[in-house]
Motif scaffolding. Structure first.
Motif, PDB file in Angstrom:
ATOM      1  N   CYS A   9       5.992  24.168   0.513  1.00  0.00           N
ATOM      2  CA  CYS A   9       6.947  25.058  -0.131  1.00  0.00           C
ATOM      3  C   CYS A   9       7.905  24.359  -1.062  1.00  0.00           C
ATOM      4  O   CYS A   9       8.144  23.180  -0.953  1.00  0.00           O
ATOM      5  CB  CYS A   9       7.748  25.761   0.930  1.00  0.00           C
ATOM      6  SG  CYS A   9       8.100  24.665   2.261  1.00  0.00           S
ATOM      7  N   THR A  11      11.023  26.572  -3.104  1.00  0.00           N
ATOM      8  CA  THR A  11      12.217  27.341  -2.753  1.00  0.00           C
ATOM      9  C   THR A  11      12.006  28.045  -1.428  1.00  0.00           C
ATOM     10  O   THR A  11      12.962  28.398  -0.755  1.00  0.00           O
ATOM     11  CB  THR A  11      12.522  28.398  -3.825  1.00  0.00           C
ATOM     12  OG1 THR A  11      11.396  29.268  -3.908  1.00  0.00           O
ATOM     13  CG2 THR A  11      12.780  27.757  -5.152  1.00  0.00           C
ATOM     14  N   THR A  13      10.658  31.026  -0.642  1.00  0.00           N
ATOM     15  CA  THR A  13      10.793  32.473  -0.410  1.00  0.00           C
ATOM     16  C   THR A  13       9.485  33.066   0.098  1.00  0.00           C
ATOM     17  O   THR A  13       9.515  33.981   0.918  1.00  0.00           O
ATOM     18  CB  THR A  13      11.290  33.237  -1.658  1.00  0.00           C
ATOM     19  OG1 THR A  13      10.337  33.109  -2.706  1.00  0.00           O
ATOM     20  CG2 THR A  13      12.649  32.735  -2.117  1.00  0.00           C
ATOM     21  N   ASN A  14       8.344  32.537  -0.343  1.00  0.00           N
ATOM     22  CA  ASN A  14       7.082  32.997   0.250  1.00  0.00           C
ATOM     23  C   ASN A  14       6.980  32.555   1.712  1.00  0.00           C
ATOM     24  O   ASN A  14       6.471  33.302   2.550  1.00  0.00           O
ATOM     25  CB  ASN A  14       5.886  32.478  -0.543  1.00  0.00           C
ATOM     26  CG  ASN A  14       5.516  33.420  -1.676  1.00  0.00           C
ATOM     27  OD1 ASN A  14       5.342  34.614  -1.458  1.00  0.00           O
ATOM     28  ND2 ASN A  14       5.413  32.882  -2.879  1.00  0.00           N
ATOM     29  N   GLN A  16       9.506  32.258   3.706  1.00  0.00           N
ATOM     30  CA  GLN A  16      10.369  33.197   4.428  1.00  0.00           C
ATOM     31  C   GLN A  16       9.626  34.503   4.713  1.00  0.00           C
ATOM     32  O   GLN A  16       9.694  35.025   5.837  1.00  0.00           O
ATOM     33  CB  GLN A  16      11.623  33.478   3.580  1.00  0.00           C
ATOM     34  CG  GLN A  16      12.725  34.194   4.320  1.00  0.00           C
ATOM     35  CD  GLN A  16      13.390  33.307   5.374  1.00  0.00           C
ATOM     36  OE1 GLN A  16      13.690  32.153   5.110  1.00  0.00           O
ATOM     37  NE2 GLN A  16      13.585  33.842   6.563  1.00  0.00           N
ATOM     38  N   ALA A  17       8.884  35.014   3.740  1.00  0.00           N
ATOM     39  CA  ALA A  17       8.135  36.266   3.929  1.00  0.00           C
ATOM     40  C   ALA A  17       7.075  36.086   5.015  1.00  0.00           C
ATOM     41  O   ALA A  17       6.848  36.990   5.835  1.00  0.00           O
ATOM     42  CB  ALA A  17       7.494  36.699   2.609  1.00  0.00           C
ATOM     43  N   ARG A  46      14.637  26.152   5.635  1.00  0.00           N
ATOM     44  CA  ARG A  46      14.305  27.450   6.258  1.00  0.00           C
ATOM     45  C   ARG A  46      13.470  27.248   7.514  1.00  0.00           C
ATOM     46  O   ARG A  46      13.690  27.897   8.531  1.00  0.00           O
ATOM     47  CB  ARG A  46      13.502  28.318   5.282  1.00  0.00           C
ATOM     48  CG  ARG A  46      14.281  28.819   4.090  1.00  0.00           C
ATOM     49  CD  ARG A  46      13.349  29.707   3.249  1.00  0.00           C
ATOM     50  NE  ARG A  46      13.778  29.855   1.873  1.00  0.00           N
ATOM     51  CZ  ARG A  46      14.640  30.786   1.450  1.00  0.00           C
ATOM     52  NH1 ARG A  46      15.150  31.637   2.300  1.00  0.00           N
ATOM     53  NH2 ARG A  46      14.973  30.857   0.181  1.00  0.00           N
ATOM     54  N   GLU A 168      10.684  37.436 -11.270  1.00  0.00           N
ATOM     55  CA  GLU A 168      11.335  38.025 -10.097  1.00  0.00           C
ATOM     56  C   GLU A 168      10.530  39.229  -9.579  1.00  0.00           C
ATOM     57  O   GLU A 168      10.336  39.380  -8.370  1.00  0.00           O
ATOM     58  CB  GLU A 168      12.776  38.432 -10.461  1.00  0.00           C
ATOM     59  CG  GLU A 168      13.571  39.064  -9.341  1.00  0.00           C
ATOM     60  CD  GLU A 168      13.578  38.262  -8.045  1.00  0.00           C
ATOM     61  OE1 GLU A 168      13.509  37.015  -8.106  1.00  0.00           O
ATOM     62  OE2 GLU A 168      13.632  38.887  -6.970  1.00  0.00           O
ATOM     63  N   ARG A 171       7.500  37.916  -7.897  1.00  0.00           N
ATOM     64  CA  ARG A 171       7.860  37.303  -6.605  1.00  0.00           C
ATOM     65  C   ARG A 171       7.973  38.351  -5.499  1.00  0.00           C
ATOM     66  O   ARG A 171       7.536  38.139  -4.370  1.00  0.00           O
ATOM     67  CB  ARG A 171       9.174  36.527  -6.753  1.00  0.00           C
ATOM     68  CG  ARG A 171       9.400  35.544  -5.636  1.00  0.00           C
ATOM     69  CD  ARG A 171      10.368  34.388  -5.919  1.00  0.00           C
ATOM     70  NE  ARG A 171      11.295  34.605  -6.996  1.00  0.00           N
ATOM     71  CZ  ARG A 171      11.268  33.943  -8.165  1.00  0.00           C
ATOM     72  NH1 ARG A 171      10.367  33.014  -8.373  1.00  0.00           N
ATOM     73  NH2 ARG A 171      12.158  34.188  -9.092  1.00  0.00           N
ATOM     74  N   GLU A 172       8.556  39.515  -5.832  1.00  0.00           N
ATOM     75  CA  GLU A 172       8.663  40.579  -4.829  1.00  0.00           C
ATOM     76  C   GLU A 172       7.277  41.037  -4.377  1.00  0.00           C
ATOM     77  O   GLU A 172       7.064  41.306  -3.191  1.00  0.00           O
ATOM     78  CB  GLU A 172       9.469  41.759  -5.389  1.00  0.00           C
ATOM     79  CG  GLU A 172      10.959  41.457  -5.435  1.00  0.00           C
ATOM     80  CD  GLU A 172      11.728  42.412  -6.339  1.00  0.00           C
ATOM     81  OE1 GLU A 172      11.207  43.505  -6.657  1.00  0.00           O
ATOM     82  OE2 GLU A 172      12.859  42.032  -6.744  1.00  0.00           O
ATOM     83  N   HIS A 175       5.723  38.589  -1.932  1.00  0.00           N
ATOM     84  CA  HIS A 175       6.242  38.668  -0.559  1.00  0.00           C
ATOM     85  C   HIS A 175       5.549  39.754   0.253  1.00  0.00           C
ATOM     86  O   HIS A 175       5.676  39.788   1.480  1.00  0.00           O
ATOM     87  CB  HIS A 175       7.761  38.855  -0.573  1.00  0.00           C
ATOM     88  CG  HIS A 175       8.482  37.705  -1.221  1.00  0.00           C
ATOM     89  ND1 HIS A 175       9.788  37.762  -1.643  1.00  0.00           N
ATOM     90  CD2 HIS A 175       8.039  36.457  -1.542  1.00  0.00           C
ATOM     91  CE1 HIS A 175      10.131  36.598  -2.185  1.00  0.00           C
ATOM     92  NE2 HIS A 175       9.072  35.801  -2.135  1.00  0.00           N
TER      93      HIS A 175
END
Ligand code: 3YE
Length: 206
Positions: A9, A11, A13-14, A16-17, A46, A168, A171-172, A175
């Motif tokens: 990873c 950042t 965020t994936n 985290q999802a 994380r 962005e 990215r959503e 996730h």
């Protein structure tokens, strides 16, 4: 039984999802560890905050891609990893490593493959003038971004979009797409055949 899982990873965020997905009682996966090739990234924080073991394998400390991939392979074996999810990992992996983990390694890419392979996929889509792009989760094959597709989600391009606003929105979608692909592979609903094609097992709930 539960499928063990490894992530890489930036950042995160994936990551985290995926961490949120595997908390669900219906999930077929468990995250056993997180590897990053970059020290100090948010994804490592994380993971450790969630009590997940982490390792840093810094590619800059290895003389060749084969040595770097060999170290990754040893760590994956040590933890008994059954599925690898590349989430923000940006290195090209060697043929022997990719073949060994064939059918057990997923990558996420910010376009509807086979369009816009490689880096800056969002910028490529804007420059091409397409009105729809998206994200793709695929099995990792030796040829970068060319492996069999597991999940795709389409994303509209708005006339007002910049690279940042489009990234962005993609990215959503990522996730949702990555957790969905993890469950399809983790549950056995989707498998990769030796010839590189996907098999859908419709008797598995997914
Ligand atoms: N390796 C293989 N097949 C795949 N790695 C990834 C997917 C995938 C894979 O399907 N064999 C861009 C890589 C593209 C690039 O040139 N990377 C540089 C390093 C750049 C950096 O460190 O930031 C390089 O020399 O490897 C994961 C996604 C790869 C993205």
């Amino acid at each position: 039984g539960p499928i063990t899982l490894t992530l890489w990873c930036l950042t995160g965020t994936n990551l985290q999802a995926l961490m949120e997905q595997v908390k669900k009682p219906s999930s077929s996966a468990e995250i056993v560890m997180v590897i990053s090739n970059r020290p100090g990234v948010m994804g490592l924080k994380r993971a450790s905050m969630a009590g997940i073991q982490t390792r840093v394998v810094d590619h800059k400390l290895y003389g060749s891609r084969a040595e770097f991939d060999g170290t990754i392979d040893k760590v994956l074996e040590e933890f008994g990893v059954e599925l690898v999810c590349l989430a923000g990992f940006m290195r090209i992996l060697t043929g022997p490593f990719v073949r060994k983990w064939s059918g057990k390694m997923l990558n996420i890419h910010p376009s509807l493959l086979p369009s816009f392979k490689g880096v800056n996929a969002q910028k490529q889509a804007l420059q091409a003038g397409v009105r729809v792009t998206g994200c793709t989760v695929h099995f990792v094959a030796e040829e970068v971004d060319a492996g069999a597709i597991v999940v795709q989600e389409a994303v509209p391009i708005l006339v007002t979009d910049t690279e940042d606003s489009l990234s962005e929105r993609i990215r959503e979608a990522e996730h949702r797409a990555f957790p969905a692909a993890l469950e399809l592979v983790g549950s056995g609903a989707v498998k990769l055949r030796d010839d590189g094609r996907i098999v859908w097992n419709q008797s598995v709930q997914g």
